[in-house]
Design an enzyme around this catalytic site. Structure first.
Site, mmCIF file in Angstrom:
data_model
loop_
_atom_site.group_PDB
_atom_site.id
_atom_site.type_symbol
_atom_site.label_atom_id
_atom_site.label_comp_id
_atom_site.label_asym_id
_atom_site.label_seq_id
_atom_site.Cartn_x
_atom_site.Cartn_y
_atom_site.Cartn_z
ATOM 1 C CD GLU A 36 -3.078 1.244 1.033
ATOM 2 O OE1 GLU A 36 -3.672 2.309 0.830
ATOM 3 O OE2 GLU A 36 -3.610 0.134 0.913
ATOM 4 C CD GLU A 91 -3.459 -7.939 3.900
ATOM 5 O OE1 GLU A 91 -2.838 -6.933 4.261
ATOM 6 O OE2 GLU A 91 -3.362 -8.418 2.743
#
Length: 256
Positions: A110, A130
């Site tokens: 990110e 994730e």
């Protein structure tokens, strides 16, 4: 040595993650230090471009340090608010070059996606692990990945948790250049030099205009008046650009 190093070299600010033994995972203290760096960079007219990098060959960043049980740094959001994960979004007005290598995962991925230019070592592995380990949070990378990659590529990256090598990221237009790890720093500096050769105020105005209406229909963007562009029209650098062109010489920018 600080876990976040913030230095300057002429008009270039260098922000470097320096926790390689922990794969540059971001702690609360690092998050606060990054917030301080972005704040100073935004406020200083003599900083024209930022290079974000990380120490060590194994990883650029694997996201938040969760070793203490916390899900993520909480004060200013991961990356000092640059990503906007879990807190207020900090908009960096200056252009940023990210130099990444090795594991660039989760919040680290990110952080890289927040840059305007990305150069990657050929060792780089981008990933969003994730879902593969059974977790998912309010992570902005979900939204950035689907916008910066082709739809099915971005979505399958999110759903499978598989990693994307640098060569594939370059093929999909996610990054600007792939280099050997030994040449990563030079590549980032080369991109920074390209940016600082242009008028810094014009660059900042262009970035502001492009990103502030990115989600708007084209007719709305075309009809918008941008304050940064209007202010640039009366700047010393605008005059310098005209004079340099008329005198057939390289312009000398002041950022004023």
């Amino acid at each position: 040595m600080a876990d976040v190093e913030f230095t300057r070299e002429a008009h270039v600010a260098h922000v470097r993650l320096n926790r390689p033994k922990s794969l540059n995972a971001i702690t609360q203290e690092m998050d606060e230090a990054l917030f301080g760096a972005w704040t100073e960079i935004n406020a200083d007219p003599d900083i024209w471009v930022v290079i974000l990098s990380a120490e060590g060959e194994r990883a650029f960043c694997v996201g938040a340090d969760v070793s203490g049980g916390a899900e993520r740094p909480s004060r200013m959001a991961l990356g000092g608010g640059l990503t906007g994960i879990g807190g207020p979004l900090v908009t960096l007005r200056k252009p940023m070059v990210a130099a990444v290598q090795g594991y660039t995962l989760g919040g680290g991925f990110e952080l890289a996606l927040c840059a305007d230019v990305i150069v990657a070592a050929n060792t780089t592995q981008f990933g969003l692990p994730e879902t593969k380990v059974g977790i998912i949070g309010e992570c902005g990378v979900v939204h950035r990945a689907i916008r910066q990659l082709p739809y099915r590529i971005g979505l399958t990256l999110l759903m499978t948790g598989e990693r994307m090598p640098a060569e594939d990221a370059y093929r999909y237009g996610l990054i600007n250049e792939v280099v050997d790890f030994a040449g990563l720093d030079d590549a980032a500096r080369r991109w920074a030099a390209k940016i600082t050769a242009a008028s810094p105020l014009a660059v900042q105005a262009a970035k502001d205009a492009a990103l502030s209406r990115l989600g708007a229909p084209l007719e709305v963007a075309l009809a918008t008046r941008f304050e940064a562009i209007e202010n640039y029209a009366s700047s010393a650098d605008k005059l310098e650009g005209r004079l340099a062109f008329a005198e057939k010489r390289a312009p000398i920018w002041t950022g004023r």
